[in-house]
Scaffold this active site. Structure first.
Site, PDB file in Angstrom:
ATOM      1  N   HIS A 165      28.449  44.111  37.885  1.00 38.50           N
ATOM      2  CA  HIS A 165      29.865  43.681  37.893  1.00 38.50           C
ATOM      3  C   HIS A 165      30.486  44.061  36.401  1.00 38.50           C
ATOM      4  CE1 HIS A 165      33.098  39.989  38.426  1.00 38.50           C
ATOM      5  NE2 HIS A 165      33.361  40.946  37.396  1.00 38.50           N
ATOM      6  N   HIS A 181      33.991  45.462  34.240  1.00 40.91           N
ATOM      7  CA  HIS A 181      35.503  45.932  33.869  1.00 40.91           C
ATOM      8  C   HIS A 181      35.530  46.774  33.054  1.00 40.91           C
ATOM      9  CE1 HIS A 181      36.882  42.302  36.079  1.00 40.91           C
ATOM     10  NE2 HIS A 181      35.478  41.712  35.634  1.00 40.91           N
ATOM     11  N   LEU A 182      36.084  48.106  33.291  1.00 41.47           N
ATOM     12  CA  LEU A 182      36.227  49.217  32.441  1.00 41.47           C
ATOM     13  C   LEU A 182      37.610  49.585  32.092  1.00 41.47           C
ATOM     14  CD1 LEU A 182      33.383  51.694  33.688  1.00 41.47           C
ATOM     15  CD2 LEU A 182      33.445  50.697  31.641  1.00 41.47           C
ATOM     16  N   ARG A 183      38.527  49.034  32.602  1.00 41.63           N
ATOM     17  CA  ARG A 183      39.985  48.997  32.504  1.00 41.63           C
ATOM     18  C   ARG A 183      40.132  50.660  32.651  1.00 41.63           C
ATOM     19  NH1 ARG A 183      39.792  43.808  32.816  1.00 41.63           N
ATOM     20  NH2 ARG A 183      39.478  42.762  31.051  1.00 41.63           N
ATOM     21  N   ASN A 215      40.387  45.241  39.049  1.00 41.12           N
ATOM     22  CA  ASN A 215      41.712  44.624  38.826  1.00 41.12           C
ATOM     23  C   ASN A 215      42.373  45.138  37.744  1.00 41.12           C
ATOM     24  OD1 ASN A 215      39.495  44.087  36.991  1.00 41.12           O
ATOM     25  ND2 ASN A 215      40.435  42.110  36.448  1.00 41.12           N
ATOM     26  N   LYS A 230      36.387  43.652  46.858  1.00 42.78           N
ATOM     27  CA  LYS A 230      36.315  42.340  45.770  1.00 42.78           C
ATOM     28  C   LYS A 230      37.590  41.406  46.272  1.00 42.78           C
ATOM     29  CE  LYS A 230      35.664  40.030  42.142  1.00 42.78           C
ATOM     30  NZ  LYS A 230      35.126  39.944  40.949  1.00 42.78           N
ATOM     31  N   HIS A 276      35.065  36.482  43.895  1.00 46.16           N
ATOM     32  CA  HIS A 276      35.349  35.640  42.770  1.00 46.16           C
ATOM     33  C   HIS A 276      35.635  34.155  43.271  1.00 46.16           C
ATOM     34  CE1 HIS A 276      37.101  34.738  38.625  1.00 46.16           C
ATOM     35  NE2 HIS A 276      37.370  33.724  39.375  1.00 46.16           N
ATOM     36  N   HIS A 319      29.408  36.063  39.347  1.00 46.05           N
ATOM     37  CA  HIS A 319      29.414  35.443  38.257  1.00 46.05           C
ATOM     38  C   HIS A 319      29.045  33.900  38.303  1.00 46.05           C
ATOM     39  CE1 HIS A 319      33.636  35.505  39.139  1.00 46.05           C
ATOM     40  NE2 HIS A 319      33.766  36.793  38.411  1.00 46.05           N
ATOM     41  N   LEU A 357      36.418  33.684  32.684  1.00 47.39           N
ATOM     42  CA  LEU A 357      36.493  32.728  33.938  1.00 47.39           C
ATOM     43  C   LEU A 357      35.407  33.401  34.640  1.00 47.39           C
ATOM     44  CD1 LEU A 357      40.384  32.744  34.312  1.00 47.39           C
ATOM     45  CD2 LEU A 357      38.914  30.907  33.925  1.00 47.39           C
ATOM     46  N   ASP A 367      29.842  41.226  33.818  1.00 44.98           N
ATOM     47  CA  ASP A 367      31.318  40.611  33.567  1.00 44.98           C
ATOM     48  C   ASP A 367      31.747  41.002  32.411  1.00 44.98           C
ATOM     49  OD1 ASP A 367      33.693  39.713  34.685  1.00 44.98           O
ATOM     50  OD2 ASP A 367      33.369  37.620  34.466  1.00 44.98           O
ATOM     51  N   ALA A 420      41.145  35.767  29.171  1.00 43.07           N
ATOM     52  CA  ALA A 420      39.922  35.513  29.732  1.00 43.07           C
ATOM     53  C   ALA A 420      39.078  36.942  29.713  1.00 43.07           C
ATOM     54  CB  ALA A 420      39.928  34.989  31.069  1.00 43.07           C
TER      55      ALA A 420
END
Ligand code: NCD
Ligand code: ZN
Length: 347
Positions: free
Chosen positions: A12, A14-16, A40, A101, A138, A176, A221, A249, A265
Site C-alpha cells: 500500500h 502512494h507515489l503521486r 488516488n 481500491k 479503505h 491500514h 487517515l 501507506d 493526512a
C-alpha cells in the site's frame, strides 16, 4: 546483531505523480522489490488505460532515480460509481492491475470520486468475486455524525460484514487496519480476508499526535487510535499469521501542506520503514516473524512468488539519524519520525 530476509514489498503505497513522484520514488525503490501503488491521483486512476500510463510514468521515474533497483510498481484501479465491470476484468486479465481500491466518497485525501453507495458498484464487485480480483478497502464510514475515532469499527459492522455476507467469494484486503476491532474481525474470518498494517500505526498512538502540541506530521487517515489498539496491531503483525502483511501507506505531502490551517493526512515513511519495523519486531521479541510480515505473506495472498533478492538489517550501538527531508522543487517532504531512537540500519 543482524538479520537477513527476503527483500520486502510494500502492499500500500502512494507515489503521486510528476515532480513529487520523481522526488519520492527512490525512497521506496531503494528497499522494496515491489509496491502496490494507490490510484488516488487527481484525477484518479479509474481505467486500465490510465493505470498503464501511470505505471509507465513510475517506471520512467525509477529509471532516472534508481535504474538498477529492479523496483516494480503493481497497479490498482480506483473504484467509482461509474466503473465498468468489463474494464476491471480486462485490466486484471491482461496484467495491468493487481487489485481494485475502494474509497468511500470523502474518506481521505483525493477521495471525492469514491463510491457513494456500495449498491452502485455491485455489478463490478460481483465480477471481481467471480474472477478472483482483490478489493482493497479503505475501511472507514464517512457520515458526518460518526466520530472520527469510531469510523473504522463502524465500517466493519455496517459495510464490510454485510458485503462479505452477500459476496463471500470476494477477496478483500482491509487496508491500514488501525483498531483492535479490525484485527479481531480479520482473525475471526479465515477465508478471503487479509489486512495490511502500516509502519506508523505500529509505532504511534493518538497521544503522539495530540499531547504537548499538535503534531501535523502524525496526522493521517485512518487517524492513530489509543495505545490499546496499537498493541493489538503489533500483536497481529508479529504473530506470523499469514493474513497480515506490510502496507506502509507512505503518503507524501509537502511540509507546507501538512503544517497548515487544514493540514493534509499522510505520513511519509517509505525511507525508514524497514529499520522502524526491525525495532518494533525486536521489542516484541519477534524478529523471526519480520520476514513473514514484510516479505512473504503479501506475495502469498496475491499469488506471487517472494522476491529473490535479500535484505540485511543490522543493529548498531548508535541511534540512526532520521532520513533527510526529500526536496520537491522549493518545497520538502518530512520523513516519519518514529518518536524513539532506532538502532537498526539497512546494510
Ligand atoms: C493518504 C494520501 O495522502 O493519499 N493519506 C493518508 O493519511 N493515509 C490517503 C489514504 O490512504 O487514506
Ligand atoms: Zn493510503
Amino acid at each position: 546483531m543482524q538479520i537477513t530476509l527476503r527483500q520486502p514489498d510494500d502492499w500500500h503505497l502512494h507515489l503521486r505523480d510528476d515532480a513529487m513522484l520523481e522526488a519520492v520514488v527512490a525512497s521506496s525503490a531503494r528497499h522494496f522489490g515491489r509496491a502496490l501503488v494507490m490510484p488516488n491521483l487527481v484525477p484518479p486512476v479509474t481505467t486500465g488505460e490510465a493505470a498503464r500510463e501511470y505505471r509507465n510514468r513510475i517506471e520512467q521515474a525509477v529509471q532516472s532515480a534508481l535504474p538498477d533497483s529492479g523496483f516494480k510498481p503493481l497497479m490498482t484501479l480506483y473504484l467509482t460509481d461509474t466503473t465498468e465491470a468489463a474494464d476491471v476484468v480486462q485490466a486484471a486479465a491482461d496484467g495491468t492491475i493487481l487489485a481494485v481500491k475502494l474509497y468511500p466518497a470523502g474518506a481521505t485525501t483525493n477521495s471525492a470520486s469514491g463510491v457513494t453507495d456500495l449498491s452502485r458498484v455491485m455489478p463490478v464487485l460481483e465480477a471481481m468475486a467471480q474472477h478472483g480480483i482483490v478489493l482493497c478497502v479503505h475501511g472507514e464510514v464517512t457520515h458526518a455524525e460518526v466520530d472520527i475515532f469510531d469510523r473504522e469499527a463502524r465500517f466493519i459492522e455496517t459495510v464490510l460484514e454485510p458485503l462479505r455476507q452477500e459476496l463471500p467469494e470476494l477477496r478483500v484486503v482491509m487496508e491500514h487496519v488501525t483498531t483492535r476491532d479490525g484485527v479481531e474481525y480479520v482473525a475471526a474470518n479465515d477465508r478471503n480476508l487479509a489486512a495490511t498494517l502500516t509502519t506508523h500505526h505500529l509505532m504511534i498512538n493518538r497521544n503522539h499526535l495530540l499531547v504537548g502540541g499538535i503534531k501535523p506530521h502524525y496526522y493521517c487517515l485512518p487517524i492513530a487510535k489509543r495505545e490499546e489498539h496499537r498493541l493489538a496491531l503489533v500483536k497481529a503483525a508479529t504473530s506470523g499469521d499469514e493474513r497480515y502483511f506490510l502496507g506502509t501507506d507512505s503518503a507524501p505531502h509537502t511540509r507546507s501542506s501538512k503544517e497548515s490551517d487544514c493540514g493534509c493526512a499522510g505520513v511519509f515513511n517509505a525511507a525508514n520503514t524497514m529499520v522502524c519495523l526491525a525495532a518494533v519486531f525486536e521489542e516484541a521479541g519477534a524478529l523471526d516473524q519480520l520476514e513473514a510480515f514484510a516479505s512473504l505473506n503479501g506475495p502469498r495472498w496475491y499469488g506471487l512468488a517472494p522476491n529473490d533478492a535479500s535484505m540485511t538489517l543490522r543493529k548498531s550501538g548508535n541511534a540512526s539519524p532520521l532520513p533527510p527531508p526529500v526536496q520537491v522543487g522549493d518545497e520538502c517532504v518530512m520523513p516519519f519520525d518514529p518518536a524513539r531512537p532506532i538502532y537498526w540500519e539497512v546494510i
